[in-house]
Design a protein around this motif. Structure first.
Motif, PDB file in Angstrom:
ATOM      1  N   ASP A  22     -56.071  24.179  83.279  1.00  0.00           N
ATOM      2  CA  ASP A  22     -55.101  23.890  84.339  1.00  0.00           C
ATOM      3  C   ASP A  22     -54.862  25.121  85.198  1.00  0.00           C
ATOM      4  O   ASP A  22     -54.811  25.034  86.436  1.00  0.00           O
ATOM      5  CB  ASP A  22     -53.771  23.396  83.738  1.00  0.00           C
ATOM      6  CG  ASP A  22     -53.855  21.975  83.195  1.00  0.00           C
ATOM      7  OD1 ASP A  22     -54.844  21.270  83.537  1.00  0.00           O
ATOM      8  OD2 ASP A  22     -52.938  21.566  82.455  1.00  0.00           O
ATOM      9  N   VAL A  23     -54.733  26.274  84.568  1.00  0.00           N
ATOM     10  CA  VAL A  23     -54.518  27.530  85.312  1.00  0.00           C
ATOM     11  C   VAL A  23     -55.732  27.819  86.189  1.00  0.00           C
ATOM     12  O   VAL A  23     -55.602  28.147  87.370  1.00  0.00           O
ATOM     13  CB  VAL A  23     -54.222  28.699  84.339  1.00  0.00           C
ATOM     14  CG1 VAL A  23     -54.286  30.046  85.057  1.00  0.00           C
ATOM     15  CG2 VAL A  23     -52.880  28.514  83.657  1.00  0.00           C
ATOM     16  N   ILE A  24     -56.898  27.685  85.609  1.00  0.00           N
ATOM     17  CA  ILE A  24     -58.143  27.956  86.348  1.00  0.00           C
ATOM     18  C   ILE A  24     -58.285  26.962  87.502  1.00  0.00           C
ATOM     19  O   ILE A  24     -58.656  27.330  88.613  1.00  0.00           O
ATOM     20  CB  ILE A  24     -59.365  27.906  85.404  1.00  0.00           C
ATOM     21  CG1 ILE A  24     -59.320  29.095  84.441  1.00  0.00           C
ATOM     22  CG2 ILE A  24     -60.655  27.890  86.183  1.00  0.00           C
ATOM     23  CD1 ILE A  24     -60.349  29.046  83.332  1.00  0.00           C
ATOM     24  N   THR A  25     -57.961  25.686  87.223  1.00  0.00           N
ATOM     25  CA  THR A  25     -58.047  24.651  88.262  1.00  0.00           C
ATOM     26  C   THR A  25     -57.079  24.962  89.396  1.00  0.00           C
ATOM     27  O   THR A  25     -57.439  24.870  90.578  1.00  0.00           O
ATOM     28  CB  THR A  25     -57.748  23.257  87.663  1.00  0.00           C
ATOM     29  OG1 THR A  25     -58.677  22.988  86.615  1.00  0.00           O
ATOM     30  CG2 THR A  25     -57.834  22.183  88.706  1.00  0.00           C
ATOM     31  N   LEU A  26     -55.825  25.325  89.064  1.00  0.00           N
ATOM     32  CA  LEU A  26     -54.842  25.672  90.093  1.00  0.00           C
ATOM     33  C   LEU A  26     -55.306  26.887  90.902  1.00  0.00           C
ATOM     34  O   LEU A  26     -55.162  26.919  92.122  1.00  0.00           O
ATOM     35  CB  LEU A  26     -53.471  25.929  89.464  1.00  0.00           C
ATOM     36  CG  LEU A  26     -52.715  24.688  88.978  1.00  0.00           C
ATOM     37  CD1 LEU A  26     -51.421  25.097  88.262  1.00  0.00           C
ATOM     38  CD2 LEU A  26     -52.386  23.765  90.137  1.00  0.00           C
ATOM     39  N   GLU A  27     -55.857  27.878  90.220  1.00  0.00           N
ATOM     40  CA  GLU A  27     -56.371  29.060  90.923  1.00  0.00           C
ATOM     41  C   GLU A  27     -57.527  28.671  91.847  1.00  0.00           C
ATOM     42  O   GLU A  27     -57.612  29.152  92.986  1.00  0.00           O
ATOM     43  CB  GLU A  27     -56.816  30.127  89.923  1.00  0.00           C
ATOM     44  CG  GLU A  27     -55.670  30.830  89.236  1.00  0.00           C
ATOM     45  CD  GLU A  27     -56.136  31.829  88.179  1.00  0.00           C
ATOM     46  OE1 GLU A  27     -57.356  32.082  88.068  1.00  0.00           O
ATOM     47  OE2 GLU A  27     -55.274  32.363  87.472  1.00  0.00           O
ATOM     48  N   ALA A  28     -58.401  27.797  91.357  1.00  0.00           N
ATOM     49  CA  ALA A  28     -59.524  27.349  92.170  1.00  0.00           C
ATOM     50  C   ALA A  28     -59.025  26.582  93.393  1.00  0.00           C
ATOM     51  O   ALA A  28     -59.516  26.772  94.513  1.00  0.00           O
ATOM     52  CB  ALA A  28     -60.470  26.476  91.342  1.00  0.00           C
ATOM     53  N   ILE A  29     -58.024  25.707  93.184  1.00  0.00           N
ATOM     54  CA  ILE A  29     -57.453  24.942  94.302  1.00  0.00           C
ATOM     55  C   ILE A  29     -56.828  25.900  95.311  1.00  0.00           C
ATOM     56  O   ILE A  29     -57.025  25.759  96.524  1.00  0.00           O
ATOM     57  CB  ILE A  29     -56.424  23.906  93.785  1.00  0.00           C
ATOM     58  CG1 ILE A  29     -57.143  22.780  93.039  1.00  0.00           C
ATOM     59  CG2 ILE A  29     -55.580  23.353  94.924  1.00  0.00           C
ATOM     60  CD1 ILE A  29     -56.211  21.817  92.318  1.00  0.00           C
ATOM     61  N   ARG A  30     -56.084  26.916  94.829  1.00  0.00           N
ATOM     62  CA  ARG A  30     -55.491  27.904  95.730  1.00  0.00           C
ATOM     63  C   ARG A  30     -56.570  28.693  96.474  1.00  0.00           C
ATOM     64  O   ARG A  30     -56.452  28.939  97.667  1.00  0.00           O
ATOM     65  CB  ARG A  30     -54.580  28.858  94.949  1.00  0.00           C
ATOM     66  CG  ARG A  30     -53.173  28.298  94.804  1.00  0.00           C
ATOM     67  CD  ARG A  30     -52.267  29.282  94.132  1.00  0.00           C
ATOM     68  NE  ARG A  30     -52.309  28.831  92.734  1.00  0.00           N
ATOM     69  CZ  ARG A  30     -51.958  29.518  91.684  1.00  0.00           C
ATOM     70  NH1 ARG A  30     -51.524  30.729  91.814  1.00  0.00           N
ATOM     71  NH2 ARG A  30     -52.028  29.017  90.492  1.00  0.00           N
ATOM     72  N   ASP A  31     -57.626  29.067  95.732  1.00  0.00           N
ATOM     73  CA  ASP A  31     -58.725  29.810  96.371  1.00  0.00           C
ATOM     74  C   ASP A  31     -59.417  28.958  97.436  1.00  0.00           C
ATOM     75  O   ASP A  31     -59.738  29.446  98.533  1.00  0.00           O
ATOM     76  CB  ASP A  31     -59.738  30.275  95.328  1.00  0.00           C
ATOM     77  CG  ASP A  31     -59.199  31.396  94.448  1.00  0.00           C
ATOM     78  OD1 ASP A  31     -58.155  31.986  94.822  1.00  0.00           O
ATOM     79  OD2 ASP A  31     -59.817  31.676  93.399  1.00  0.00           O
ATOM     80  N   ILE A  32     -59.639  27.682  97.087  1.00  0.00           N
ATOM     81  CA  ILE A  32     -60.288  26.773  98.043  1.00  0.00           C
ATOM     82  C   ILE A  32     -59.391  26.583  99.271  1.00  0.00           C
ATOM     83  O   ILE A  32     -59.863  26.633 100.411  1.00  0.00           O
ATOM     84  CB  ILE A  32     -60.623  25.415  97.372  1.00  0.00           C
ATOM     85  CG1 ILE A  32     -61.756  25.599  96.369  1.00  0.00           C
ATOM     86  CG2 ILE A  32     -60.983  24.366  98.410  1.00  0.00           C
ATOM     87  CD1 ILE A  32     -61.993  24.388  95.465  1.00  0.00           C
ATOM     88  N   GLU A  33     -58.088  26.366  99.036  1.00  0.00           N
ATOM     89  CA  GLU A  33     -57.133  26.190 100.146  1.00  0.00           C
ATOM     90  C   GLU A  33     -57.072  27.451 100.994  1.00  0.00           C
ATOM     91  O   GLU A  33     -57.048  27.393 102.222  1.00  0.00           O
ATOM     92  CB  GLU A  33     -55.756  25.832  99.590  1.00  0.00           C
ATOM     93  CG  GLU A  33     -54.718  25.514 100.627  1.00  0.00           C
ATOM     94  CD  GLU A  33     -55.045  24.304 101.483  1.00  0.00           C
ATOM     95  OE1 GLU A  33     -54.527  24.240 102.616  1.00  0.00           O
ATOM     96  OE2 GLU A  33     -55.823  23.418 101.055  1.00  0.00           O
ATOM     97  N   SER A  34     -57.060  28.601 100.347  1.00  0.00           N
ATOM     98  CA  SER A  34     -57.037  29.874 101.072  1.00  0.00           C
ATOM     99  C   SER A  34     -58.314  30.043 101.903  1.00  0.00           C
ATOM    100  O   SER A  34     -58.263  30.457 103.067  1.00  0.00           O
ATOM    101  CB  SER A  34     -56.879  31.027 100.089  1.00  0.00           C
ATOM    102  OG  SER A  34     -56.924  32.254 100.770  1.00  0.00           O
ATOM    103  N   ALA A  35     -59.453  29.715 101.285  1.00  0.00           N
ATOM    104  CA  ALA A  35     -60.720  29.812 102.003  1.00  0.00           C
ATOM    105  C   ALA A  35     -60.742  28.840 103.184  1.00  0.00           C
ATOM    106  O   ALA A  35     -61.224  29.170 104.283  1.00  0.00           O
ATOM    107  CB  ALA A  35     -61.890  29.529 101.065  1.00  0.00           C
TER     108      ALA A  35
END
Length: 128
Positions: A22-35
């Motif tokens: 879940d943490v990794i998924t949230l970080e990935a979602i944030r990274d994708i949104e940031s990108a």
């Protein structure tokens, strides 16, 4: 280890794994949104820069068109002035030639009259 402890250990490992996922998924979602936001921002910047370049190019083109128009008007004025000068020169030359012909005609008439007047006076009995 007993079976319960193993099940409990696996459950803890599974819960931990899910939490980490879940943490990794949230970080990935944030990274994708940031990108995505960075890409949108970069695209907006590029679009803005392109619009500025188009505006600048249009401004330069307008300046060139105005410059060419001014040059054309100056050229037309120059030709107009030259044409007026040539027209005035032609008129002056024509008047001068007309005056010369008129003067020649008047001189010829004076000459003829100077020959005719004495004859007419003599014919009328007048003395010269």
């Amino acid at each position: 280890m007993s079976g319960i402890e193993e099940d409990s250990g696996q459950a803890v490992d599974l819960t931990t794994a899910r939490a980490e996922l879940d943490v990794i998924t949230l970080e990935a979602i944030r990274d994708i949104e940031s990108a995505r936001m960075d890409a949108c921002s970069a695209l907006a910047d590029v679009g803005s820069e392109a619009a500025n370049q188009v505006t600048e190019a249009l401004s330069i083109a307008k300046d060139h068109i105005v410059d060419y128009g001014n040059r054309a008007m100056n050229l037309i004025r120059d030709y107009h002035v030259k044409a007026n000068k040539m027209f005035k020169a032609a008129i002056s030359e024509s008047i001068q030639k007309s005056n010369e012909r008129l003067s020649e005609t008047v001189n010829k008439q004076i000459e003829q009259l100077s020959k005719v007047v004495p004859v007419a006076k003599e014919f009328n009995g007048e003395s010269i």
